[in-house]
Design an enzyme around this catalytic site. Structure first.
Site, PDB file in Angstrom:
ATOM      1  N   TYR A 425     -33.486  23.512  70.780  1.00  0.00           N
ATOM      2  CA  TYR A 425     -34.516  23.304  71.805  1.00  0.00           C
ATOM      3  C   TYR A 425     -35.602  24.372  71.785  1.00  0.00           C
ATOM      4  CZ  TYR A 425     -31.459  26.047  75.122  1.00  0.00           C
ATOM      5  OH  TYR A 425     -30.686  26.969  75.761  1.00  0.00           O
ATOM      6  N   GLU A 426     -36.684  24.072  72.506  1.00  0.00           N
ATOM      7  CA  GLU A 426     -37.922  24.866  72.494  1.00  0.00           C
ATOM      8  C   GLU A 426     -38.531  24.971  71.096  1.00  0.00           C
ATOM      9  OE1 GLU A 426     -39.213  25.185  75.208  1.00  0.00           O
ATOM     10  OE2 GLU A 426     -37.402  24.766  76.345  1.00  0.00           O
ATOM     11  N   GLY A 427     -38.417  23.918  70.327  1.00  0.00           N
ATOM     12  CA  GLY A 427     -38.907  23.899  68.951  1.00  0.00           C
ATOM     13  C   GLY A 427     -37.782  24.310  68.026  1.00  0.00           C
TER      14      GLY A 427
END
Length: 562
Positions: A425-427
């Site tokens: 997550y978050e890229g």
């Protein structure tokens, strides 16, 4: 599970590795001396050790659940959240005008590290709120700030971010959530969002969602996205939670870990929202929150690594198996190898995370574009390496436990299950690496070379102090420079193919410099022995990583066809 906050490492890194004194020397952070910071961290440590750590196992065994449309959280989480909020730890770095402490982000980064090591499932909640506070401070109207920030800062209300949709994951521009003007300055938000961390809870008075959506006349792609603040309860004339908004939690995701953290599927059915920033400029506002979260997620990996490492050491000190000088498995050379790798990588990753925090604080305090550029380079490295280290250390923790590591009752496996998502997550970490070799090299490598120059300047100055270690670090930095130049000469497909090993090589060299700084400050100590282990045993990995980065794309897509 027992947990001890690594206050000694924080002090060592702030004093000797990342140059925190530059932050406290600025006018903005003049009151945040190192002594003050250490006192603040000591208080946070007590909360993490005494309140949050006891909740770690319970969050796994008594997961969050959805009952009649209401999220019920794990036993003890409400009390744990109150301790976080009442201590001011949600908004330690928020502006004083908003009710925050105005402390450097470096302090919040250390606190988030400790909270993640104590209980990651609960720490995710304040991390989301921290990001929302920063996004609102930088992009919201004065009216929204006045209404929402005070309650987010105190923890009365919680914040989330809503990006992902079933058909729009990393490709955010493919989202389909609609935002239609209501004619009164508000918007009707309709759509579905997935993977929403802490999309609801039963211990705050309101949950405030930052939602990406598209106006009726917006262009396709990311340039047509706007950002909206959509609360669970609509504030009444006194700013208190009023009527229920038209949004709901459809379901909770069934995850391999982080069971205490409810990850929600959210449905917005004409819900009332307020524009944050300008129309069609939502990605710029959301990236404020996402960049905050990328440092935060990298630190989550480091915190979990610390917890897993401590868990493994405690087991190794007690487990009797075979003959050894200690009478336990801690006396076995290979067990000590694993523990040393864990400890050395945690120190390297923690140092990189705090390098980024200091760069962000310096950019904020001085407006110097050089610091902002350095923060830009360090952001993908801190996120990817911090989470990779979290996964690798947690996996080694299972290995140190042997067969008992595969048994859930020991708790070793929980660290691995919980931390695994942080690389996604978050890229994803692959996206972080592509950002490093793409956008962060768009200046021809100026910011990257400036960072390498800075490392080499330090190494050059200490070559006479610890020649063997300094020479190895110097040569590694030269190899990293050569690899950077090679990437700059490649087309983007080949550059992307080598992005992940390049980022890892960069982290290895940054970690070596951090260890070298610590060793020079604490000669003939455990700190120097750990630096020697990292530089002589782990740094050599950078050479093969640089070779991989330079190899380009070797396998075409058709070779993977069934």
């Amino acid at each position: 599970m027992t947990y001890r906050a690594p206050l000694g490492d924080f002090s060592r890194i702030l004093k000797h590795v990342v140059g925190y004194e530059r932050v406290s020397a600025t006018e903005r952070f003049a009151d945040a001396s190192l002594e003050t910071v250490e006192a603040v961290l000591s208080e946070a440590a007590k909360m993490c050790e005494e309140v949050m750590a006891p909740l770690q196992r319970n969050g796994d065994l008594d997961p969050a659940r959805l009952e009649n449309g209401v999220v019920r959280t794990s036993e003890g989480f409400a009390e744990g959240y109150r301790a976080i909020a009442e201590g001011g730890w949600i908004a330690a770095s928020a502006e004083e005008a908003s009710g925050g402490m105005g402390l450097p982000l470096t302090v919040t980064t250390c606190v988030n590290d400790m909270m993640s090591g104590a209980c990651l499932a609960l720490q995710l909640n304040p991390l989301m709120t921290q990001g929302q506070i920063e996004a609102l401070e930088n992009h919201a109207s004065d009216e929204l700030k006045a209404l929402y920030l005070p309650k987010l800062v105190t923890g009365e209300w919680a914040g989330t971010m809503n990006l992902t949709e079933p058909q729009a994951g990393s490709d955010v521009g493919a989202l389909s959530t609609k935002a239609v003007p209501n004619g009164d300055g508000t918007y009707a938000i309709t759509g579905q969002k997935i993977y929403i961390s802490w999309g609801d809870n039963d211990f705050t008075g309101n949950v405030c969602h930052l939602v990406l959506g598209r106006l009726p006349d917006a262009v396709p792609g990311t340039k047509g996205i706007s950002l909206f603040l959509v609360p669970k309860f609509l504030p009444d004339e006194n700013g208190e939670p009023g009527a229920r908004n038209d949004l709901r939690v459809v379901s909770l995701e069934h995850k391999m870990g982080l069971h205490g953290s409810p990850t929600c599927v959210m449905s917005y059915e004409g819900a009332t929202g307020w524009l944050v920033g300008e129309e069609n400029d939502g990605m710029r506002a959301m990236f404020t929150m996402m960049n905050n979260a990328r440092l935060g997620v990298g630190v989550q990996g480091i915190g979990v690594a610390e917890g897993a490492y401590q868990h493994a050491v405690a087991y190794a000190e007690e487990r009797k198996q075979g003959r050894s000088e200690t009478g336990t498995i801690l006396g076995h050379a290979d067990v000590r190898r694993m523990l040393a790798e864990m400890k050395a990588d945690i120190f390297a990753a923690r140092s990189i995370g705090l390098m980024l925090a200091v760069a962000l604080d310096m950019a904020r305090a001085t407006g110097d574009k050089g610091w902002a550029a350095r923060a830009g380079v360090l952001t993908p490295i801190a996120k990817a390496f911090g989470t990779d280290v979290g996964i690798e250390v947690a996996s080694k923790g299972v290995q140190v436990h042997g067969g008992m590591g595969y048994i859930e009752e020991t708790g070793a496996a929980q660290y691995l299950r919980d931390v695994r998502v942080t690389a996604i997550y978050e890229g994803t970490n692959g996206i972080q690496a592509m950002d490093l070799v793409g956008r962060k090299l768009i200046d021809g490598g100026e910011a990257v070379f400036a960072l390498i120059d800075s490392m080499q300047s330090y190494i050059e100055g200490v070559k006479s102090d610890i020649p063997e270690l300094a020479e190895a670090a110097w040569q590694a930095s030269e190899n990293l420079r050569d690899a950077t130049e090679a990437l700059l000469a490649m087309d983007m497909t080949d550059r992307f193919a080598g992005a992940v090993p390049y980022l890892r090589a960069f982290a290895r060299v940054l970690g070596a410099t951090a260890h070298l700084r610590a060793a020079c400050a604490e000669r003939d100590s455990a700190t120097e022995r750990l630096a020697r282990f990292y530089i002589l045993r782990m740094l050599p990995e950078h050479a093969s990583l640089c070779a991989q980065a330079r190899a380009g794309a070797l396998v075409p897509a058709e070779d993977f066809a069934a």
